[in-house]
Enzyme design. Structure first.
Site, PDB file in Angstrom:
ATOM      1  N   GLU A  28       0.875  -1.174   0.000  1.00 14.95           N
ATOM      2  CA  GLU A  28       0.000   0.000   0.000  1.00 14.95           C
ATOM      3  C   GLU A  28       0.908   1.219   0.000  1.00 14.95           C
ATOM      4  OE1 GLU A  28      -2.797   2.584   3.030  1.00 14.95           O
ATOM      5  OE2 GLU A  28      -2.704   0.416   3.362  1.00 14.95           O
ATOM      6  N   ARG A  32       0.543  10.386   0.334  1.00 12.79           N
ATOM      7  CA  ARG A  32       0.858  11.452   1.294  1.00 12.79           C
ATOM      8  C   ARG A  32       1.972  12.379   0.827  1.00 12.79           C
ATOM      9  NH1 ARG A  32       0.912   8.047   6.983  1.00 12.79           N
ATOM     10  NH2 ARG A  32      -1.130   7.087   6.705  1.00 12.79           N
ATOM     11  N   THR A  56      -4.302   6.098   1.573  1.00 15.39           N
ATOM     12  CA  THR A  56      -4.643   7.477   1.916  1.00 15.39           C
ATOM     13  C   THR A  56      -5.390   8.144   0.759  1.00 15.39           C
ATOM     14  OG1 THR A  56      -2.576   7.506   3.188  1.00 15.39           O
ATOM     15  CG2 THR A  56      -3.827   9.537   3.126  1.00 15.39           C
ATOM     16  N   LYS A 116     -10.795  -1.579   6.127  1.00 15.67           N
ATOM     17  CA  LYS A 116      -9.609  -1.141   6.852  1.00 15.67           C
ATOM     18  C   LYS A 116     -10.087  -0.670   8.223  1.00 15.67           C
ATOM     19  CE  LYS A 116      -5.868   2.233   6.714  1.00 15.67           C
ATOM     20  NZ  LYS A 116      -4.966   2.942   5.826  1.00 15.67           N
TER      21      LYS A 116
END
Length: 195
Positions: A28, A32, A56, A116
């Protein structure tokens, strides 16, 4: 599952190769940093032995950009109606985030059964997931947020945990030093945790 934050796209493929050498087959890569989309492109193009996803994902634009960059799946820290529609619109598998029973139930109502759990440690950790499993036994989770190699086995012991995610596999100092041997070693330790 390594949760990776890359400041330099140039090290993306080598980072992914080190993870593969350590037995990890999925990554993953979080959105960011400004380098994230290019890092996803490079991993998707250069490291076929690993499945790269975008983490994200916060906006419909993120979802579209990640899909265009070659992400094979999308991960969100939370879930809004707008974001869920955008995830569905990409056609990619998604792991939407939930931290409460109500959020998990809302996603389950949409037919989403793998979520998640974020931020895991701050949201009650193993005890919270164990408790959620009672009334919601049909849901499975990938907890992330504050998990370490030492605490991961406690999560993996839960019936409703499919996998765990963590940044400990690709520490910031190892990435900055381009210490891919260390990343490979950490990946081997994490791979040994698999059930």
């Amino acid at each position: 599952m390594p949760v990776v934050v890359l400041d330099e796209a140039e090290i993306a493929a080598d980072t992914a190769r080190a993870l593969v050498a350590g037995g990890i087959r999925v990554i993953e890569l979080t959105l960011r940093t400004p380098a994230a989309l290019e890092a996803i492109r490079r991993i998707a193009a250069e490291v076929p032995d690993i499945v790269v996803g975008a983490g994200t994902v916060l906006t419909p634009e993120h979802a579209e950009q990640a899909a265009d960059a070659g992400a094979a799946f999308l991960v969100t820290p939370g879930s809004t109606d707008t974001l869920l529609a955008a995830l569905a619109g990409t056609g990619l598998p998604a792991l939407p985030g939930a931290a409460t029973v109500s959020e998990a139930m809302r996603l389950a109502e949409r037919g989403i059964d793998t979520l998640k759990f974020f931020p895991a440690e701050a949201s009650g950790g193993v005890a919270a997931l164990k408790a959620i499993g009672g009334p919601l036994p049909g849901l499975r989770f990938c907890p992330t947020g504050g998990i370490t190699v030492a605490t991961a086995p406690d999560y993996l012991a839960l019936a409703n945990v499919a996998c765990v995610g963590g940044s400990w596999l690709t520490p910031k100092d190892a990435l900055a030093a381009r210490d891919f041997a260390r990343i490979e070693t950490l990946a081997k330790e994490a791979s040994a945790l698999a059930r």
